[in-house]
Scaffold this active site. Structure first.
Site, short mmCIF file in Angstrom:
data_model
loop_
_atom_site.label_atom_id
_atom_site.label_comp_id
_atom_site.label_asym_id
_atom_site.label_seq_id
_atom_site.Cartn_x
_atom_site.Cartn_y
_atom_site.Cartn_z
N LYS A 116 -9.37 -3.95 3.77
CA LYS A 116 -9.07 -2.94 4.78
C LYS A 116 -10.32 -2.42 5.48
O LYS A 116 -10.30 -2.17 6.69
CB LYS A 116 -8.30 -1.78 4.14
CG LYS A 116 -7.00 -2.21 3.43
CD LYS A 116 -6.02 -2.89 4.37
CE LYS A 116 -4.66 -3.14 3.74
NZ LYS A 116 -4.64 -4.15 2.69
N GLU A 200 -10.33 7.36 5.38
CA GLU A 200 -9.86 7.60 6.74
C GLU A 200 -9.56 9.09 6.89
O GLU A 200 -9.17 9.76 5.93
CB GLU A 200 -8.55 6.84 7.02
CG GLU A 200 -8.72 5.38 7.30
CD GLU A 200 -7.40 4.72 7.62
OE1 GLU A 200 -7.42 3.53 7.96
OE2 GLU A 200 -6.34 5.37 7.51
N HIS A 235 4.88 6.18 0.43
CA HIS A 235 4.34 5.08 1.23
C HIS A 235 5.16 3.80 1.12
O HIS A 235 4.70 2.73 1.54
CB HIS A 235 2.87 4.81 0.86
CG HIS A 235 1.99 6.01 0.96
ND1 HIS A 235 1.62 6.58 2.16
CD2 HIS A 235 1.40 6.78 0.00
CE1 HIS A 235 0.85 7.63 1.95
NE2 HIS A 235 0.71 7.78 0.65
N ARG A 292 1.04 -11.79 6.30
CA ARG A 292 2.18 -12.42 5.62
C ARG A 292 3.46 -12.04 6.36
O ARG A 292 3.45 -11.23 7.27
CB ARG A 292 2.27 -11.90 4.18
CG ARG A 292 2.30 -10.37 4.11
CD ARG A 292 2.57 -9.83 2.73
NE ARG A 292 2.31 -8.41 2.61
CZ ARG A 292 3.12 -7.45 3.02
NH1 ARG A 292 4.26 -7.76 3.60
NH2 ARG A 292 2.81 -6.17 2.88
#
Length: 448
Positions: A116, A200, A235, A292
């Site tokens: 990431k 973040e 999430h 994917r």
């Protein structure tokens, strides 16, 4: 074209890949753990090979056992599905080294976009807007804390090699930062064998919007609409729909073009998803790329009347995309509800066990993706998803009403499910107005 494809997965995605391959006249091989010996994908495949005990680490995550099964059955390609080894660059490379085609992007792409923090750097260089965050990967709470002071709180702590909500925590201020960092890092090591983290700036109450892309080995890249995936718990997505009811046509076009730009920047190939966070002003920021097929790919398939898994197989075989961007014409609205074996009244605790009865809905504009049948079993060893119910209609309102009817008709006996919760969401005024954000489910469950 391939003659035989081994499906390195289980459950509904294994069934989905087997069906696509059979429609192309390609033979299939199922692999299964001892716990899955009676599973539907085992029954549908032309051949089946047991690859180990129930635990994923000893079966579905065991690369050499899967490759041995491919060699034993003379499979010339492997489709990884989603989850398990689908985003493992090591697995993709091992397939190539064994002379077996990997149906997905190459290992270099999986490695660069699966990390990431590296993906963020790549997108910044490509001119794609990203959520403000750390520039370099981190391995300790001490070095991360210094970066957090520069960014300002609240902070989202994320696993560089993670996904699915694992290895992710929010720190509200300095007092809880080290604790949240260590928890997230511990999860990252447990689930992904990777202690690399990044930070973040946390955006509260955004929309989670993702764009389905498809690319071939000849430089062709297309987008297949955006999906709103804002309704999530821990999430984990619960409801997905396309198009996003919140976006204006101008922003819808902009986010699609940005996703294609991102895919071109890395030379992407195969199916993939570019995920964005969108604020109230429709500003969107790159969050991550999934290299994917995704659980919710069915939503795009219904809206565009295409087969993404079939296209993945064709692309892996070296063919060009079956359609150009101009030829892809979306029709109507599509919604997907994930049906899980869980007890919402007890904190959504998983509800494994034998399934005594199953009745799924049907009819025009209703699709069921599932590997469950009466007499089957929800295993305690794997994900608790039983089925995906997808509806399609000319308008969003009609798609919602069709989903309500489909949920009413669905019967799953022997285990607890989230059917009632999904039905209540379809009736909720905030959802029906298209105003749900990522905080929706929290307020919904609290009765606000």
């Amino acid at each position: 074209m391939f003659e035989k494809i081994l499906v390195a997965n289980r459950g509904e995605i294994a069934v989905r890949v087997i069906r696509a391959a059979k429609s192309m006249g390609i033979k299939t091989v199922a692999v299964y753990s001892e716990a899955d010996k009676n599973s539907l994908h085992v029954q549908l495949a032309d051949q089946a090979v047991c690859i180990g005990p129930a635990a994923s680490l000893q079966s579905y995550l065991k690369i050499e056992a899967i490759l041995d099964a491919a060699r034993e059955t003379n499979a010339d390609a492997i489709h990884p599905g989603y989850g398990f080894l689908s985003e493992s660059s090591a697995f993709a490379q091992a397939c190539i080294d064994a002379g077996i085609a990997f149906i997905g992007p190459g290992p270099e792409l999986i490695e660069s976009m699966g990390n990431k923090s590296q993906a963020r750097k790549t997108m910044i260089e490509a001119g794609v807007p990203v959520v403000p965050g750390s520039k370099e990967p981190m391995h300790s709470a001490k070095e991360a804390l210094a970066a957090a002071h520069e960014m300002g709180w609240p902070i989202m702590i994320k696993a560089s090699g993670g996904g699915g909500g694992k290895g992710m925590r929010v720190s509200m201020d300095e007092s809880d930062f080290e604790e949240q960092f260590n928890i997230a890092q511990h999860e990252s090591v447990s689930f992904f064998d990777n202690d690399t983290m990044y930070l973040e700036r946390a955006l509260f109450n955004p929309r989670h919007v993702e764009v389905q892309i498809m690319a071939d080995k000849h430089g062709n890249v297309v987008s297949l609409g955006e999906r709103d995936c804002s309704i999530q718990r821990n999430h984990q997505k619960m409801v997905e729909e396309s198009p996003c009811p919140f976006l204006s046509e101008e922003k819808r076009d902009a986010i699609a073009k940005t996703a294609v730009q991102a895919a071109r920047a890395v030379g992407y190939e195969s199916a993939g998803t570019i995920e964005f966070l969108v604020d109230d002003s429709e500003n969107f920021y790159f969050m991550e790329m999934n290299t994917r097929i995704q659980v919710e790919h069915s939503v795009a398939e219904m809206r565009f009347n295409i087969d993404l898994v079939r296209e993945m197989i064709c692309v892996a075989a070296g063919l060009e995309l079956s359609w150009t961007q101009e030829e892809l014409k979306p029709i109507g609205h599509s919604i997907e509800c994930r049906i899980n074996a869980e007890r919402p009244s007890r904190g959504f605790m998983p509800s494994p066990g034998p399934v005594t009865a199953v009745n799924f809905p049907g009819g025009n504009g209703v699709r069921i993706d599932s590997a469950m049948y009466a007499g089957g079993e929800v295993s305690a060893f794997y994900d608790s998803m039983i089925a995906k119910i997808i509806t399609h209609a000319p308008t969003r309102e009609e798609a919602i009403e069709k989903m309500k009817c489909a949920l009413e008709e669905t019967v799953i006996g022997g285990v607890y499910t989230n059917l009632d919760i999904q039905y209540a969401i379809m009736c909720d005024e905030t959802f029906r107005k298209g105003e749900a954000t990522t905080s929706f489910i929290e307020h919904f469950l609290d009765g606000e």
